[in-house]
Design a protein around this motif. Sequence first.
Motif, short mmCIF file in Angstrom:
data_model
loop_
_atom_site.label_atom_id
_atom_site.label_comp_id
_atom_site.label_asym_id
_atom_site.label_seq_id
_atom_site.Cartn_x
_atom_site.Cartn_y
_atom_site.Cartn_z
N LYS A 95 0.84 -1.19 0.00
CA LYS A 95 0.00 0.00 0.00
C LYS A 95 0.87 1.25 0.00
O LYS A 95 1.88 1.32 0.69
N ASN A 96 0.43 2.22 -0.80
CA ASN A 96 1.07 3.53 -0.83
C ASN A 96 -0.06 4.55 -0.81
O ASN A 96 -0.90 4.54 -1.72
N GLU A 97 -0.10 5.39 0.19
CA GLU A 97 -1.13 6.42 0.34
C GLU A 97 -2.53 5.81 0.28
O GLU A 97 -3.45 6.38 -0.30
N GLY A 98 -2.68 4.63 0.86
CA GLY A 98 -3.99 3.99 0.94
C GLY A 98 -4.37 3.15 -0.26
O GLY A 98 -5.42 2.53 -0.27
N PHE A 99 -3.53 3.12 -1.28
CA PHE A 99 -3.84 2.36 -2.49
C PHE A 99 -2.87 1.20 -2.65
O PHE A 99 -1.69 1.33 -2.34
N TYR A 100 -3.38 0.11 -3.18
CA TYR A 100 -2.50 -1.01 -3.48
C TYR A 100 -1.74 -0.75 -4.77
O TYR A 100 -2.33 -0.40 -5.78
N HIS A 101 -0.43 -0.91 -4.68
CA HIS A 101 0.44 -0.86 -5.85
C HIS A 101 1.03 -2.25 -6.01
O HIS A 101 1.26 -2.95 -5.02
N CYS A 102 1.31 -2.63 -7.24
CA CYS A 102 1.89 -3.95 -7.51
C CYS A 102 3.07 -3.81 -8.47
O CYS A 102 2.92 -3.22 -9.54
N PHE A 103 4.21 -4.32 -8.07
CA PHE A 103 5.35 -4.44 -8.98
C PHE A 103 5.25 -5.80 -9.64
O PHE A 103 4.99 -6.80 -8.98
N TYR A 104 5.45 -5.81 -10.95
CA TYR A 104 5.45 -7.04 -11.72
C TYR A 104 6.81 -7.19 -12.41
O TYR A 104 7.29 -6.25 -13.04
N TYR A 105 7.38 -8.37 -12.28
CA TYR A 105 8.66 -8.66 -12.92
C TYR A 105 8.72 -10.15 -13.23
O TYR A 105 8.45 -10.97 -12.36
N ARG A 106 9.08 -10.46 -14.44
CA ARG A 106 9.19 -11.85 -14.87
C ARG A 106 10.64 -12.13 -15.24
O ARG A 106 11.22 -11.41 -16.07
N GLU A 107 11.19 -13.16 -14.66
CA GLU A 107 12.58 -13.52 -14.95
C GLU A 107 12.75 -13.95 -16.40
O GLU A 107 13.85 -13.83 -16.95
N ASP A 108 11.69 -14.42 -17.05
CA ASP A 108 11.80 -14.80 -18.46
C ASP A 108 11.68 -13.59 -19.40
O ASP A 108 11.82 -13.72 -20.61
N ASP A 109 11.44 -12.41 -18.84
CA ASP A 109 11.47 -11.14 -19.58
C ASP A 109 12.27 -10.16 -18.71
O ASP A 109 11.74 -9.18 -18.19
N PRO A 110 13.57 -10.43 -18.53
CA PRO A 110 14.35 -9.77 -17.48
C PRO A 110 14.63 -8.29 -17.65
O PRO A 110 15.09 -7.65 -16.71
N GLU A 111 14.33 -7.73 -18.78
CA GLU A 111 14.64 -6.32 -18.99
C GLU A 111 13.43 -5.41 -18.82
O GLU A 111 13.51 -4.23 -19.13
N PHE A 112 12.33 -5.92 -18.32
CA PHE A 112 11.10 -5.12 -18.22
C PHE A 112 10.55 -5.16 -16.79
O PHE A 112 10.41 -6.22 -16.20
N LEU A 113 10.23 -3.98 -16.26
CA LEU A 113 9.68 -3.85 -14.91
C LEU A 113 8.46 -2.93 -14.98
O LEU A 113 8.47 -1.92 -15.68
N LEU A 114 7.43 -3.27 -14.21
CA LEU A 114 6.17 -2.54 -14.23
C LEU A 114 5.64 -2.39 -12.81
O LEU A 114 5.71 -3.33 -12.01
#
Length: 180
Positions: free
Chosen positions: A55-74
């Motif tokens: 949670k950040n400022e009352g909202f859920y945030h989600c980091f997504y990262y896939r090791e099979d697509d290692p150069e992309f972060l969301l």
Amino acid sequence: MASLKANTRMALFDKWGKKAEAALVPSQVLPTILEALTVEGYRPERDNEIRIVFKNEGFYHCFYYREDDPEFLLVRASFERAAFGDVHEEFLYKACSRTDFDQKVSKAYIDDEGDIVFSVETFLMPGTPIGKLALRMNDALASTISFFSRTLRELVAQASGEDSEESTAPQLGGSSDLPN
């Protein structure tokens, strides 16, 4: 004098030529983000193989990262359509468009289910300080959500002839408006 110039050139060449980039280790990306968020006082949880939720400022945030697509972060936050009450869809689309235009590195859109989604995406290069980058992405996402909320309020107020401070447009604020 020529020797000094040659030494200066060699020093610069050594600085650029010998600088070894730290390898990107995919298996360490999410643990590094988890640690950075924890140090900053968030209470993140790695709830599956590719996602960290917090949670950040009352909202859920989600980091997504896939090791099979290692150069992309969301990092993403999404809000059910119901969080915006009876605000006409036109205002939601306009607020998304203005948010995309103004916020540059982030996205705001309405998905297939009608939910509002905010995201910040990046490519990871070797040597990228993952923890610092993740914290910056988190801040950018919070800024995007805030900008969208203000913009939506202003759009509704303009359409109804009200002062935007007195607008009845819903504001994203607090944990009662939990995203997916």
